[in-house]
Design an enzyme around this catalytic site. Sequence first.
Site, PDB file in Angstrom:
ATOM      1  N   PRO A   1      -5.396 -11.419  20.410  1.00 61.97           N
ATOM      2  CA  PRO A   1      -4.531 -10.862  19.790  1.00 61.97           C
ATOM      3  C   PRO A   1      -4.926  -9.613  19.087  1.00 61.97           C
ATOM      4  O   PRO A   1      -4.294  -8.806  18.547  1.00 61.97           O
ATOM      5  CB  PRO A   1      -4.145 -11.881  18.673  1.00 61.97           C
ATOM      6  CG  PRO A   1      -5.528 -12.545  18.642  1.00 61.97           C
ATOM      7  CD  PRO A   1      -5.839 -12.772  19.914  1.00 61.97           C
ATOM      8  N   LEU A   2      -6.335  -9.541  18.844  1.00 58.61           N
ATOM      9  CA  LEU A   2      -6.834  -8.191  18.147  1.00 58.61           C
ATOM     10  C   LEU A   2      -7.296  -7.311  19.198  1.00 58.61           C
ATOM     11  O   LEU A   2      -7.909  -6.099  18.848  1.00 58.61           O
ATOM     12  CB  LEU A   2      -8.243  -8.662  17.326  1.00 58.61           C
ATOM     13  CG  LEU A   2      -7.910  -9.709  16.075  1.00 58.61           C
ATOM     14  CD1 LEU A   2      -9.289 -10.012  15.730  1.00 58.61           C
ATOM     15  CD2 LEU A   2      -7.094  -8.889  15.002  1.00 58.61           C
ATOM     16  N   ALA A   3      -6.980  -7.472  20.361  1.00 59.24           N
ATOM     17  CA  ALA A   3      -7.591  -6.681  21.532  1.00 59.24           C
ATOM     18  C   ALA A   3      -9.175  -6.350  21.248  1.00 59.24           C
ATOM     19  O   ALA A   3      -9.470  -4.916  21.263  1.00 59.24           O
ATOM     20  CB  ALA A   3      -6.485  -5.268  21.344  1.00 59.24           C
TER      21      ALA A   3
ATOM     22  N   GLY B   1     -10.595  -5.752  18.664  1.00 56.19           N
ATOM     23  CA  GLY B   1     -11.181  -4.834  17.536  1.00 56.19           C
ATOM     24  C   GLY B   1     -10.465  -3.329  18.093  1.00 56.19           C
ATOM     25  O   GLY B   1     -10.851  -2.648  17.158  1.00 56.19           O
TER      26      GLY B   1
ATOM     27  N   TYR C   1     -16.496 -23.039  27.004  1.00 59.13           N
ATOM     28  CA  TYR C   1     -16.972 -21.775  26.138  1.00 59.13           C
ATOM     29  C   TYR C   1     -18.290 -22.158  25.942  1.00 59.13           C
ATOM     30  O   TYR C   1     -19.019 -23.251  25.398  1.00 59.13           O
ATOM     31  CB  TYR C   1     -16.215 -21.739  24.656  1.00 59.13           C
ATOM     32  CG  TYR C   1     -14.673 -21.027  24.938  1.00 59.13           C
ATOM     33  CD1 TYR C   1     -14.381 -20.652  26.025  1.00 59.13           C
ATOM     34  CD2 TYR C   1     -13.767 -21.502  23.915  1.00 59.13           C
ATOM     35  CE1 TYR C   1     -13.129 -20.002  25.962  1.00 59.13           C
ATOM     36  CE2 TYR C   1     -12.683 -21.028  24.097  1.00 59.13           C
ATOM     37  CZ  TYR C   1     -12.157 -20.457  25.124  1.00 59.13           C
ATOM     38  OH  TYR C   1     -10.578 -20.033  25.194  1.00 59.13           O
TER      39      TYR C   1
HETATM   40  N1  LIG Z   1      -6.591 -19.263  27.301  1.00 56.54           N
HETATM   41  C1  LIG Z   1      -7.537 -18.368  27.801  1.00 56.54           C
HETATM   42  O1  LIG Z   1      -7.586 -18.071  28.879  1.00 56.54           O
HETATM   43  C2  LIG Z   1      -8.249 -17.497  26.502  1.00 56.54           C
HETATM   44  C3  LIG Z   1      -9.138 -16.252  27.221  1.00 56.54           C
HETATM   45  C4  LIG Z   1      -9.833 -15.695  26.214  1.00 56.54           C
HETATM   46  C5  LIG Z   1      -9.979 -16.253  24.846  1.00 56.54           C
HETATM   47  N2  LIG Z   1      -9.117 -17.225  24.531  1.00 56.54           N
HETATM   48  C6  LIG Z   1      -9.093 -17.804  22.975  1.00 56.54           C
HETATM   49  O2  LIG Z   1      -8.662 -16.541  22.368  1.00 56.54           O
HETATM   50  C7  LIG Z   1      -9.670 -16.361  21.168  1.00 56.54           C
HETATM   51  C8  LIG Z   1      -9.648 -14.825  20.932  1.00 56.54           C
HETATM   52  O3  LIG Z   1      -9.982 -13.997  21.978  1.00 56.54           O
HETATM   53  P1  LIG Z   1     -10.911 -12.964  21.961  1.00 56.54           P
HETATM   54  O4  LIG Z   1     -12.091 -13.199  21.250  1.00 56.54           O
HETATM   55  O5  LIG Z   1     -11.089 -12.319  23.211  1.00 56.54           O
HETATM   56  O6  LIG Z   1      -9.869 -11.867  21.189  1.00 56.54           O
HETATM   57  P2  LIG Z   1      -9.672 -10.919  19.816  1.00 56.54           P
HETATM   58  O7  LIG Z   1      -9.429 -11.927  18.766  1.00 56.54           O
HETATM   59  O8  LIG Z   1      -8.866  -9.814  20.278  1.00 56.54           O
HETATM   60  O9  LIG Z   1     -11.174 -10.171  19.731  1.00 56.54           O
HETATM   61  C9  LIG Z   1     -12.007 -10.892  18.946  1.00 56.54           C
HETATM   62  C10 LIG Z   1     -13.661 -10.306  19.197  1.00 56.54           C
HETATM   63  O10 LIG Z   1     -13.289  -8.878  18.744  1.00 56.54           O
HETATM   64  C11 LIG Z   1     -14.211  -8.628  18.194  1.00 56.54           C
HETATM   65  N3  LIG Z   1     -13.616  -7.661  16.856  1.00 56.54           N
HETATM   66  C12 LIG Z   1     -12.460  -7.720  16.275  1.00 56.54           C
HETATM   67  N4  LIG Z   1     -12.336  -6.691  15.423  1.00 56.54           N
HETATM   68  C13 LIG Z   1     -13.524  -5.905  15.630  1.00 56.54           C
HETATM   69  C14 LIG Z   1     -13.810  -4.585  15.236  1.00 56.54           C
HETATM   70  N5  LIG Z   1     -13.203  -3.897  14.304  1.00 56.54           N
HETATM   71  N6  LIG Z   1     -15.030  -4.041  15.319  1.00 56.54           N
HETATM   72  C15 LIG Z   1     -15.946  -4.712  16.424  1.00 56.54           C
HETATM   73  N7  LIG Z   1     -15.561  -5.795  16.942  1.00 56.54           N
HETATM   74  C16 LIG Z   1     -14.200  -6.474  16.432  1.00 56.54           C
HETATM   75  C17 LIG Z   1     -14.757  -9.905  17.154  1.00 56.54           C
HETATM   76  O11 LIG Z   1     -15.739  -9.807  16.748  1.00 56.54           O
HETATM   77  P3  LIG Z   1     -16.341 -10.449  15.293  1.00 56.54           P
HETATM   78  O12 LIG Z   1     -16.809 -11.806  15.594  1.00 56.54           O
HETATM   79  O13 LIG Z   1     -17.428  -9.582  14.854  1.00 56.54           O
HETATM   80  O14 LIG Z   1     -15.308 -10.124  14.447  1.00 56.54           O
HETATM   81  C18 LIG Z   1     -14.665 -10.851  18.544  1.00 56.54           C
HETATM   82  O15 LIG Z   1     -15.642 -10.795  19.216  1.00 56.54           O
HETATM   83  C19 LIG Z   1     -10.899 -17.033  21.713  1.00 56.54           C
HETATM   84  O16 LIG Z   1     -11.815 -17.476  20.821  1.00 56.54           O
HETATM   85  C20 LIG Z   1     -10.552 -18.111  22.524  1.00 56.54           C
HETATM   86  O17 LIG Z   1     -10.414 -18.976  21.563  1.00 56.54           O
HETATM   87  C21 LIG Z   1      -8.322 -17.934  25.184  1.00 56.54           C
END
Ligand SMILES: NC(=O)c1ccc[n+]([C@@H]2O[C@H](COP(=O)([O-])OP(=O)(O)OC[C@H]3O[C@@H](n4cnc5c(N)ncnc54)[C@H](OP(=O)(O)O)[C@@H]3O)[C@@H](O)[C@H]2O)c1
Length: 320
Positions: free
Chosen positions: A230-232, A234, A58
């Site tokens: 999980p939040l797709a 947002g 990361y």
């Molecule tokens: N194992 C793997 O291969 C893998 C791959 C990807 C990710 N991950 C892990 O999973 C975690 C979550 O993944 P993710 O970040 O892709 O997923 P997420 O939790 O679905 O999405 C979070 C992102 O969406 C934004 N967001 C959420 N609600 C929003 C809204 N209403 N309006 C605008 N933006 C919004 C957040 O911004 P804000 O910061 O502004 O809230 C953040 O950038 C990562 O941090 C990582 O630890 C693992």
Amino acid sequence: MPIDLNAHLPGVSRVALGCMHFGARQAGSEAAEVAAADAAVRAALDAGINLFDHADIYVRGRAESIFGAIIKNQPALRDRMYVQTKCGLVAEALGGQGDYRYDLSRQHIMAAVDASLARLQTGWIDLLLLHRPDPLMQRDEVAEAFTKLRDAGKVRHFGVSNMRAAQLRWLQKALGQPLVANQMEMSLLSRHWLEQDVCFNHAQGAEVLEWSDTLHHCMDAGVQLQAWGPLAQGRLSGASQADAATRAASEMVAAIADELGVPREAVVLGWLMHHPAGIQPVIGSADPQRIRACAAALDVKLTREHWYALYTAARGRRLP
Ligand SMILES: NC(=O)c1ccc[n+]([C@@H]2O[C@H](COP(=O)([O-])OP(=O)(O)OC[C@H]3O[C@@H](n4cnc5c(N)ncnc54)[C@H](OP(=O)(O)O)[C@@H]3O)[C@@H](O)[C@H]2O)c1
């Protein structure tokens, strides 16, 4: 009984905070980036979220370093949290920028853990995940690395990410300790884990990604399914939506959130957490307010009607 990481990490929260975006947004100075991440970590801990998810890849190590600065500044925080990280993805320009290769050799796993420990400024990692399957992985080498890391007190528990049941079974046979988690993409908009069962023996199943029996293997073998994304991002709780089904699902999320008097994020995560597998969402927000909204999912009680209303709205078509 849903799977519960508490068997291995006592008191661990049902929701985890993913730290993938720490240091990625160039908040300005290093101090400003640490302060922004610190606010997110504080918001999480105050809201009852005590598991923090990292990977060495990361922001090319920067996310771990920023987290390490927080621990260095406030060492007492370390005892209030569980820290997990991942290894095995190697960023290298192979043919173009941003290419990866994988390395789950014994040597690489051992070296990656030492590097993560140094960046995280901690003496131990609570849970180490193998980030993605490496086709050249040899399970005896992985077993040797895990045993050495555990015996040295560097890693307490082990798991995987993005692996299917056959890979888990194959790997587990060689290991002296259980694989306790499998981190996969799972959300109301990324539903292959669910669709595969629901669409079995139906034409709709042709469009579903192969999960094989991963969901049920994890449920049966006591492997905690952690949901990344999980939040797709947002798209169901305020960020812009690309298609009609996503718009319909986000309207349903808003209606149920109003009915229950909770934030939309709590409904989005509550839908995942309602499944009997005991899925643990790993939220990727770095925004303290959104983290608090996500933590409200811990108290959300959806009905079967809510759950199916969300599911069918997101599918955009009738169930088989
Ligand atoms: N194992 C793997 O291969 C893998 C791959 C990807 C990710 N991950 C892990 O999973 C975690 C979550 O993944 P993710 O970040 O892709 O997923 P997420 O939790 O679905 O999405 C979070 C992102 O969406 C934004 N967001 C959420 N609600 C929003 C809204 N209403 N309006 C605008 N933006 C919004 C957040 O911004 P804000 O910061 O502004 O809230 C953040 O950038 C990562 O941090 C990582 O630890 C693992």
